[in-house]
Write a protein that holds these residues in place. Structure first.
Motif, short mmCIF file in Angstrom:
data_model
loop_
_atom_site.label_atom_id
_atom_site.label_comp_id
_atom_site.label_asym_id
_atom_site.label_seq_id
_atom_site.Cartn_x
_atom_site.Cartn_y
_atom_site.Cartn_z
N PHE A 13 0.70 -1.21 -0.18
CA PHE A 13 -0.09 0.04 -0.09
C PHE A 13 1.03 1.35 -0.09
O PHE A 13 0.80 2.07 -0.84
CB PHE A 13 -0.90 0.03 1.27
N THR A 14 1.93 1.25 0.73
CA THR A 14 2.88 2.55 0.81
C THR A 14 3.31 2.88 -0.46
O THR A 14 3.56 4.01 -0.96
CB THR A 14 3.96 2.29 1.86
N GLU A 15 3.98 1.72 -1.13
CA GLU A 15 4.75 1.85 -2.23
C GLU A 15 3.47 2.31 -3.53
O GLU A 15 4.14 3.22 -4.05
CB GLU A 15 5.06 0.41 -2.80
N GLU A 16 2.27 1.95 -3.29
CA GLU A 16 1.47 2.31 -4.56
C GLU A 16 0.96 3.56 -4.27
O GLU A 16 0.73 4.30 -5.23
CB GLU A 16 0.19 1.16 -4.39
N PHE A 17 0.73 4.08 -2.87
CA PHE A 17 0.52 5.48 -2.63
C PHE A 17 1.53 6.32 -2.98
O PHE A 17 1.22 7.45 -3.72
CB PHE A 17 0.27 5.52 -1.13
N THR A 18 2.90 6.06 -2.89
CA THR A 18 3.87 6.91 -3.22
C THR A 18 3.82 6.92 -4.79
O THR A 18 4.50 8.16 -5.59
CB THR A 18 5.33 6.26 -2.76
N GLN A 19 3.69 6.00 -5.47
CA GLN A 19 3.75 5.62 -6.97
C GLN A 19 2.65 6.61 -7.45
O GLN A 19 2.69 7.43 -8.75
CB GLN A 19 3.73 4.39 -7.34
N ALA A 20 1.41 6.88 -6.92
CA ALA A 20 0.19 7.40 -7.33
C ALA A 20 0.70 8.99 -7.24
O ALA A 20 0.10 9.71 -8.20
CB ALA A 20 -0.90 7.25 -6.60
N ILE A 21 1.40 9.40 -5.99
CA ILE A 21 1.59 10.72 -6.20
C ILE A 21 2.85 11.02 -7.01
O ILE A 21 2.58 12.23 -7.55
CB ILE A 21 2.08 11.11 -4.62
N GLU A 22 3.69 10.35 -7.22
CA GLU A 22 4.99 10.65 -7.91
C GLU A 22 4.79 10.40 -9.43
O GLU A 22 5.49 10.75 -10.36
CB GLU A 22 6.07 9.90 -7.52
N GLY A 23 3.72 9.55 -9.79
CA GLY A 23 3.33 9.24 -11.17
C GLY A 23 4.19 8.17 -11.78
O GLY A 23 4.58 8.06 -12.84
N SER A 24 4.81 7.32 -10.82
CA SER A 24 5.68 6.20 -11.51
C SER A 24 5.08 4.80 -11.41
O SER A 24 5.72 3.89 -11.51
CB SER A 24 7.06 6.06 -10.44
N GLY A 25 3.64 4.71 -11.03
CA GLY A 25 3.20 3.47 -11.18
C GLY A 25 2.23 3.31 -12.29
O GLY A 25 2.72 3.64 -13.21
N GLU A 26 1.14 2.43 -12.24
CA GLU A 26 0.45 2.38 -13.38
C GLU A 26 -0.21 3.54 -13.91
O GLU A 26 -0.62 4.49 -13.28
CB GLU A 26 -0.82 1.35 -13.14
N VAL A 27 -0.14 3.67 -15.22
CA VAL A 27 -0.52 4.98 -15.75
C VAL A 27 -2.03 4.86 -16.15
O VAL A 27 -2.65 4.24 -16.97
CB VAL A 27 0.23 5.40 -17.05
#
Length: 543
Positions: free
Chosen positions: A341-355
């Motif tokens: 969850f922590t990793e996905e939350f960070t990716q969602a804010i930084e834009g580095s996860g699923e587009v």
């Protein structure tokens, strides 16, 4: 709903299977994730809901009294069996043969969750009744609709009960048993009103009219029972329950149902429809309606179950490398999900996860809030030039009072500028609200993979959301402090501020031509300082 109700040979097991599924979901904590076919009993206080359910069982087992008695949903599973006893979902293996003890256990379990101050809770009580007198049937008895708070109940008790009822009856797979007393105006029925909101076409609603024997002499409910007054696709069924005097006198339910049968056969307004009235007919009808409803919803339910199974298999593959004999396996599993969850939350804010290719979300939406929405809100706060000039004129006149001034007072400048700066507070707070809303949306999205573990998901969302709310308060406080700092002091020595010294230095040429600056050069002043109109003897500012 005309004609005699026929049996459902070969389909009786559907209700029992659904009961097992409902119990399995409840024990796993995921009951609210499936829209299971069921019948919810809705009605106002003292409408006769409890009496109808007790007539089905043939026993007095529900709590009675003044005020709100049903304060938690009661999932009542009736199972046709050769012996008679009851079991609770929260007490495994214990059989109740004394139904007075069943009533006491319902009261104790209700108080355990809600307290003894007449509070309510949406956590259901599971009760299974085995008896040769019942047909396979499952009903959810909901709290009666009320208007006034009693004792230590919250003042918004009406809204809380209404929200709880809507949580059940809003689901498409829920049939609504709307119980209404015949001695009140059907147009004012709380049960039919709430059913109409969630089922405007009336396809999921079954009307039950109680207290037919208490109607004023010379009146009857024939138009209602014949489905002419307020039509429902599933029609209405009339019943006659025991009176309060009969209940206090411990009148036998079997005798009461015999009296009910006699009432319909002898009443001139109802004798032609007596075969379609009464508790026995209602029970058979609900059995058939629920069985048919389960059969119709099975394809969609099967799809939902298969989807849930695939999700759980994915979770299993994630944790299959854990040693099953490890006593800390549950802790490791939870930590894995929280880290994910922590990793996905960070990716969602930084834009580095699923587009996301459908809409802006996460950090991109927050960026838009800062650079577009906030600027738009600031622009909306700008005053109309004509209105601003009028405000400046009033400020100058009010500061001069009865005197006639020649120059613009400093206080007028400060008053107008502070007013403009103060207008930044509202859009600033709105910007924070929009950012917080998006952060909470990101949290909710990132916890969707915890749906198989609803308690963990609920706890995670609660902790993170509370933390965001705490920081929201601090952020707003700091931003308001920053605005107040700007309001506290006007620095006219700042290099960006165009003072009169700079302004006069470029206007000395006019004096050499015999034209004073104040008379002819005022029109060329920058807008920040306005102009002096000597003919009108008015001084105005423009910002």
């Amino acid at each position: 709903m005309s004609g005699k109700v026929s049996g459902n040979a070969g389909m009786e097991q559907l209700i029992l299977i659904m009961n097992k599924l409902q119990e399995a979901c409840a024990s796993s904590g995921t009951a609210h994730k499936f829209d299971l076919p069921q019948i919810a009993v809705v009605g106002s206080q003292s409408a006769g809901k409890s009496s109808v359910l007790e007539n089905f069982v043939g026993k007095d087992f529900l709590p009675r009294g003044s005020g709100i008695v049903t304060r938690r949903p009661l999932v009542l599973q009736l199972i046709n069996f050769h012996t008679e006893y009851a079991e609770f979902g929260h007490i495994r293996g214990k059989r109740f043969t004394n139904f007075d003890e069943v009533r006491q256990e319902i009261e104790n379990e209700t108080d355990r969750v809600t307290g003894k101050n007449k509070g309510i809770s949406n956590v259901p009580i599971m009760l299974r009744v085995y008896s040769p007198q019942v047909l396979n049937l499952t009903l959810v008895d909901l709290p009666g609709l009320t208007k006034v708070a009693v004792g230590d109940q919250p003042q918004d008790i009406e809204l809380l009960i209404r929200a709880m009822i809507l949580e059940f009856v809003s689901k498409d797979n829920c049939l609504i048993l709307a119980v209404t007393p015949a001695n009140s105006d059907l147009a004012n029925s709380d049960a039919l009103k709430i059913a109409k909101e969630v089922d405007p076409s009336g396809t999921r609603t079954i009307g039950v009219i109680t207290k037919l024997d208490l109607m004023d002499q010379g009146t009857d409910a024939r138009d209602v029972l014949e489905n002419r007054l307020l039509p429902l696709r599933r029609g209405y069924i009339g019943v006659v329950n025991r009176s309060q005097k009969d209940i206090e006198g411990k009148k036998d339910i079997v005798a009461a149902m015999a009296a009910e049968r006699k009432f319909f056969l002898s009443h001139p307004a109802y004798r032609h429809m007596a075969e379609r009235m009464g508790t026995s007919y209602l029970q058979r009808c609900l059995n058939q309606q629920l069985t048919n409803h389960i059969r119709e919803t099975l394809p969609a339910l099967r799809t939902a179950l298969q989807s849930k199974l695939l999700d759980m298999e994915g979770d299993y593959r994630m944790y299959r490398n854990f040693d099953p004999n490890d006593p800390t396996i549950k802790t490791k599993a939870m930590m894995t999900m929280i880290n994910q969850f922590t990793e996905e939350f960070t990716q969602a804010i930084e834009g580095s996860g699923e587009v996301n290719t459908k809409e802006l979300s996460g950090g991109a939406k927050i960026n838009r809030i800062f650079h577009e929405r906030f600027m738009y809100l600031l622009h909306k706060t700008e005053s109309d030039e004509r209105e601003l000039r009028k405000e400046i004129s009033y400020a100058i006149r009010n500061i001069h009072g009865i005197r006639t001034g020649l120059f613009t007072p400093d206080m007028a400048f400060e008053t107008i500028v502070k007013q403009q700066i103060a207008r930044m507070k509202e859009p600033t707070l709105k910007c924070v609200d929009m950012v917080v809303e998006e952060l909470i949306n990101v949290v909710h999205h990132c916890t969707e993979k915890m749906s198989s573990y609803p308690r963990l998901r609920e706890a995670t969302e609660s902790i993170v959301t509370n933390r965001i709310r705490e920081q929201e308060g601090k952020t707003k406080s700091q931003l308001m402090l920053l605005v107040d700092i700007q309001l506290a002091y006007m620095n006219t020595n700042h290099e960006d501020f165009i003072g009169f010294a700079k302004l006069f230095s470029g206007r000395r040429e006019n004096e050499r031509h015999g034209i004073t600056f104040l008379q002819n050069g005022a029109d060329s002043l920058p807008d920040q300082f306005g102009k002096i109109d000597w003919e009108e003897k008015k001084v105005s500012f423009s910002c």
